[in-house]
Design an enzyme around this catalytic site. Structure first.
Site, PDB file in Angstrom:
ATOM      1  N   GLY A   1       0.830  -1.319   0.042  1.00  0.00           N
ATOM      2  CA  GLY A   1       0.025  -0.007   0.048  1.00  0.00           C
ATOM      3  C   GLY A   1       0.785   1.232   0.041  1.00  0.00           C
TER       4      GLY A   1
ATOM      5  N   SER B   1       1.459   8.229   1.634  1.00  0.00           N
ATOM      6  CA  SER B   1       0.959   7.095   2.284  1.00  0.00           C
ATOM      7  C   SER B   1       1.067   6.567   3.647  1.00  0.00           C
ATOM      8  CB  SER B   1       1.126   6.067   1.390  1.00  0.00           C
ATOM      9  OG  SER B   1       1.192   6.015   0.195  1.00  0.00           O
ATOM     10  N   ILE B   2       0.148   6.257   4.364  1.00  0.00           N
ATOM     11  CA  ILE B   2       0.080   5.562   5.853  1.00  0.00           C
ATOM     12  C   ILE B   2       0.960   4.463   5.789  1.00  0.00           C
ATOM     13  CG2 ILE B   2      -1.032   4.722   7.461  1.00  0.00           C
ATOM     14  CD1 ILE B   2      -3.567   6.353   6.627  1.00  0.00           C
TER      15      ILE B   2
ATOM     16  N   VAL C   1      -3.710  -6.829  -5.473  1.00  0.00           N
ATOM     17  CA  VAL C   1      -4.282  -7.766  -4.433  1.00  0.00           C
ATOM     18  C   VAL C   1      -5.457  -8.288  -4.700  1.00  0.00           C
ATOM     19  CG1 VAL C   1      -3.205  -6.479  -2.606  1.00  0.00           C
ATOM     20  CG2 VAL C   1      -5.679  -5.977  -3.153  1.00  0.00           C
TER      21      VAL C   1
ATOM     22  N   TYR D   1     -18.652   8.484   2.852  1.00  0.00           N
ATOM     23  CA  TYR D   1     -17.586   7.387   2.960  1.00  0.00           C
ATOM     24  C   TYR D   1     -18.429   6.000   2.282  1.00  0.00           C
ATOM     25  CZ  TYR D   1     -13.521   4.769   4.774  1.00  0.00           C
ATOM     26  OH  TYR D   1     -12.379   4.054   4.871  1.00  0.00           O
TER      27      TYR D   1
ATOM     28  N   LYS E   1     -14.927  -1.565   5.178  1.00  0.00           N
ATOM     29  CA  LYS E   1     -14.131  -1.507   6.369  1.00  0.00           C
ATOM     30  C   LYS E   1     -14.869  -2.406   7.526  1.00  0.00           C
ATOM     31  CE  LYS E   1     -10.590   1.226   4.948  1.00  0.00           C
ATOM     32  NZ  LYS E   1      -9.406   0.709   4.794  1.00  0.00           N
TER      33      LYS E   1
ATOM     34  N   THR F   1      -4.016  11.777   2.100  1.00  0.00           N
ATOM     35  CA  THR F   1      -3.307  10.856   1.195  1.00  0.00           C
ATOM     36  C   THR F   1      -4.255  10.956  -0.175  1.00  0.00           C
ATOM     37  OG1 THR F   1      -4.618   9.031   1.819  1.00  0.00           O
ATOM     38  CG2 THR F   1      -2.639   9.588   3.035  1.00  0.00           C
ATOM     39  N   LEU F   2      -3.433  10.162  -1.205  1.00  0.00           N
ATOM     40  CA  LEU F   2      -3.936   9.975  -2.360  1.00  0.00           C
ATOM     41  C   LEU F   2      -5.542   9.495  -2.197  1.00  0.00           C
ATOM     42  CD1 LEU F   2      -2.759  10.845  -5.118  1.00  0.00           C
ATOM     43  CD2 LEU F   2      -2.145   8.256  -5.544  1.00  0.00           C
TER      44      LEU F   2
HETATM   45  P1  NAP Z   1      -2.807   5.715  -0.392  1.00  0.00           P
HETATM   46  O1  NAP Z   1      -1.414   6.410  -0.091  1.00  0.00           O
HETATM   47  O2  NAP Z   1      -3.521   6.274  -1.712  1.00  0.00           O
HETATM   48  O3  NAP Z   1      -2.704   4.199  -0.269  1.00  0.00           O
HETATM   49  C1  NAP Z   1      -3.682   3.452  -0.965  1.00  0.00           C
HETATM   50  C2  NAP Z   1      -2.922   2.222  -1.685  1.00  0.00           C
HETATM   51  O4  NAP Z   1      -3.701   1.168  -2.010  1.00  0.00           O
HETATM   52  C3  NAP Z   1      -2.256   2.702  -2.886  1.00  0.00           C
HETATM   53  O5  NAP Z   1      -0.922   2.319  -2.793  1.00  0.00           O
HETATM   54  C4  NAP Z   1      -3.302   1.905  -3.751  1.00  0.00           C
HETATM   55  O6  NAP Z   1      -2.440   1.695  -4.983  1.00  0.00           O
HETATM   56  C5  NAP Z   1      -3.177   0.503  -3.190  1.00  0.00           C
HETATM   57  N1  NAP Z   1      -4.273  -0.073  -3.730  1.00  0.00           N
HETATM   58  C6  NAP Z   1      -5.702   0.176  -4.615  1.00  0.00           C
HETATM   59  N2  NAP Z   1      -6.134  -0.936  -5.055  1.00  0.00           N
HETATM   60  C7  NAP Z   1      -5.096  -1.929  -5.008  1.00  0.00           C
HETATM   61  C8  NAP Z   1      -5.113  -3.228  -5.597  1.00  0.00           C
HETATM   62  N3  NAP Z   1      -6.093  -3.520  -6.369  1.00  0.00           N
HETATM   63  N4  NAP Z   1      -3.944  -3.834  -5.273  1.00  0.00           N
HETATM   64  C9  NAP Z   1      -2.917  -3.425  -4.494  1.00  0.00           C
HETATM   65  N5  NAP Z   1      -2.900  -2.139  -4.049  1.00  0.00           N
HETATM   66  C10 NAP Z   1      -3.901  -1.454  -4.198  1.00  0.00           C
HETATM   67  O7  NAP Z   1      -3.889   6.161   0.909  1.00  0.00           O
HETATM   68  P2  NAP Z   1      -3.826   6.009   2.313  1.00  0.00           P
HETATM   69  O8  NAP Z   1      -4.659   6.915   2.960  1.00  0.00           O
HETATM   70  O9  NAP Z   1      -2.591   5.627   2.736  1.00  0.00           O
HETATM   71  O10 NAP Z   1      -4.547   4.433   2.517  1.00  0.00           O
HETATM   72  C11 NAP Z   1      -3.872   3.240   3.144  1.00  0.00           C
HETATM   73  C12 NAP Z   1      -4.906   2.683   4.145  1.00  0.00           C
HETATM   74  O11 NAP Z   1      -5.343   3.287   5.116  1.00  0.00           O
HETATM   75  C13 NAP Z   1      -6.257   2.342   3.125  1.00  0.00           C
HETATM   76  O12 NAP Z   1      -6.768   0.893   3.637  1.00  0.00           O
HETATM   77  C14 NAP Z   1      -7.104   3.342   3.745  1.00  0.00           C
HETATM   78  O13 NAP Z   1      -8.456   2.954   3.604  1.00  0.00           O
HETATM   79  C15 NAP Z   1      -6.835   3.444   5.039  1.00  0.00           C
HETATM   80  N6  NAP Z   1      -7.100   4.662   5.852  1.00  0.00           N
HETATM   81  C16 NAP Z   1      -6.821   5.958   5.441  1.00  0.00           C
HETATM   82  C17 NAP Z   1      -7.334   7.147   6.392  1.00  0.00           C
HETATM   83  C18 NAP Z   1      -7.199   8.419   5.591  1.00  0.00           C
HETATM   84  O14 NAP Z   1      -7.402   9.314   5.927  1.00  0.00           O
HETATM   85  N7  NAP Z   1      -6.236   8.646   4.418  1.00  0.00           N
HETATM   86  C19 NAP Z   1      -8.001   6.824   7.238  1.00  0.00           C
HETATM   87  C20 NAP Z   1      -8.105   5.841   7.935  1.00  0.00           C
HETATM   88  C21 NAP Z   1      -7.906   4.344   7.088  1.00  0.00           C
HETATM   89  P3  NAP Z   1      -3.313   2.795  -6.351  1.00  0.00           P
HETATM   90  O15 NAP Z   1      -2.805   4.009  -6.155  1.00  0.00           O
HETATM   91  O16 NAP Z   1      -2.716   2.269  -7.726  1.00  0.00           O
HETATM   92  O17 NAP Z   1      -4.559   2.559  -6.326  1.00  0.00           O
END
Ligand code: NAP
Length: 256
Positions: A13, A19-20, A66, A156, A163, A194-195
């Site tokens: 991820g 990214s987190i 994935v 959401y 989730k 994030t993205l």
């Molecule tokens: P992020 O940097 O955009 O990371 C999300 C990642 O998921 C990206 O690398 C993305 O790749 C990948 N992904 C999507 N579809 C995929 C697939 N089929 N196979 C493999 N990888 C895939 O955003 P993030 O906010 O850090 O998200 C990380 C996690 O934290 C997620 O589960 C998100 O729901 C969770 N989260 C985020 C927040 C927030 O506010 N940011 C809060 C709570 C929880 P692509 O760019 O190619 O799609």
């Protein structure tokens, strides 16, 4: 302090430096873990290579969508061959079609529902199943969740439902894998820019809302999520499994 000296981990991820997953990977690496990274598609390959390359030229960086069982199998085959074992796994992957994150939940299409659950929830089951045979001396799996699993957060939508499935899967996996000394937990993070987050309608309002209403009157920082990610895989959390840990400046306790 080398809390994770001798530990091998894999991180799913990382898209870019916001990214987190990158924040948690940095914390794991600083604590002494040796890490492998995956990326989805050529578009992110360079980003991940540039970031993870800082951990040394021999850092394993592998492609993995994935939703593809053959790609998951290939990743864990390579990790097994190169590392010989695995201790840590971070699942920080989520996706739902953009239109499903804008309108009303009631209009979620069958296909958007399927995709959101496949990428964001089922993938944890698939990754845990593939990782378990390599977690020879036990292990720790961490997945990223959000409050929308528990309460309605406008926009959401289907991601909240996915989730909820991720959190329930965490509990069932924790039960199945506990006898193998493998722990499975979720971090429920407050909003981080994030993205993926920018794909959620009204995300900037969400940041402002948390700042105004969370007990700590601010938003969580990525490095704080890194520190919690480190805690959860360290011996300090040795008796914690199947849990959802809120790292959101206290927002989750508020009723009004
Ligand atoms: P992020 O940097 O955009 O990371 C999300 C990642 O998921 C990206 O690398 C993305 O790749 C990948 N992904 C999507 N579809 C995929 C697939 N089929 N196979 C493999 N990888 C895939 O955003 P993030 O906010 O850090 O998200 C990380 C996690 O934290 C997620 O589960 C998100 O729901 C969770 N989260 C985020 C927040 C927030 O506010 N940011 C809060 C709570 C929880 P692509 O760019 O190619 O799609």
């Amino acid at each position: 302090m080398s809390l994770l000296a001798g530990k091998m981990g894999i991180v799913f991820g990382v898209a870019n430096k916001r990214s987190i997953a990158w924040a948690i990977a940095q914390a794991w690496h600083s604590a002494g873990a040796k890490l492998a990274f995956t990326y989805q598609g050529q578009r992110l390959k360079e980003n991940v290579e540039e970031l993870a390359g800082a951990f040394g030229p021999d850092t394993l960086i592998l492609p993995c969508d994935v939703t593809k069982d053959d790609e998951i199998a290939a990743v864990f085959k390579t990790v097994g061959d190169k590392f010989g074992k695995l201790n840590l796994l971070l699942h920080a992957v989520a996706f739902a079609p953009k239109d499903a994150l804008e309108g009303e939940f009631v209009n979620t299409s069958r296909e958007a529902f399927r995709i959101a659950h496949d990428v964001s929830a089922y993938s944890l089951v698939a990754l845990a199943r593939a990782a378990a045979p390599l977690m020879l001396d036990g292990g720790s799996i961490v997945a990223m969740s959000y409050y929308g699993a528990e309460k309605v957060v406008p926009h959401y939508n289907v991601m909240g439902v996915a989730k909820a499935s991720l959190e329930a899967s965490t509990r069932y996996l924790a039960y199945d894998l506990g006898p193998k000394k493998i722990r499975v937990n979720c971090i429920s993070a407050g909003p981080v820019n994030t993205l993926a987050a920018r794909g959620i309608g009204g995300f900037n309002e969400m940041l402002k809302h948390y700042e105004a209403h969370a007990p700590l009157k601010r938003n969580v920082l990525p490095e704080e999520l890194g520190a919690t990610g480190l805690f959860l895989v360290s011996d300090g959390a040795a008796a914690i499994t199947g849990q959802v840990l809120y790292v959101d400046c206290g927002y989750q306790i508020m009723g009004m």
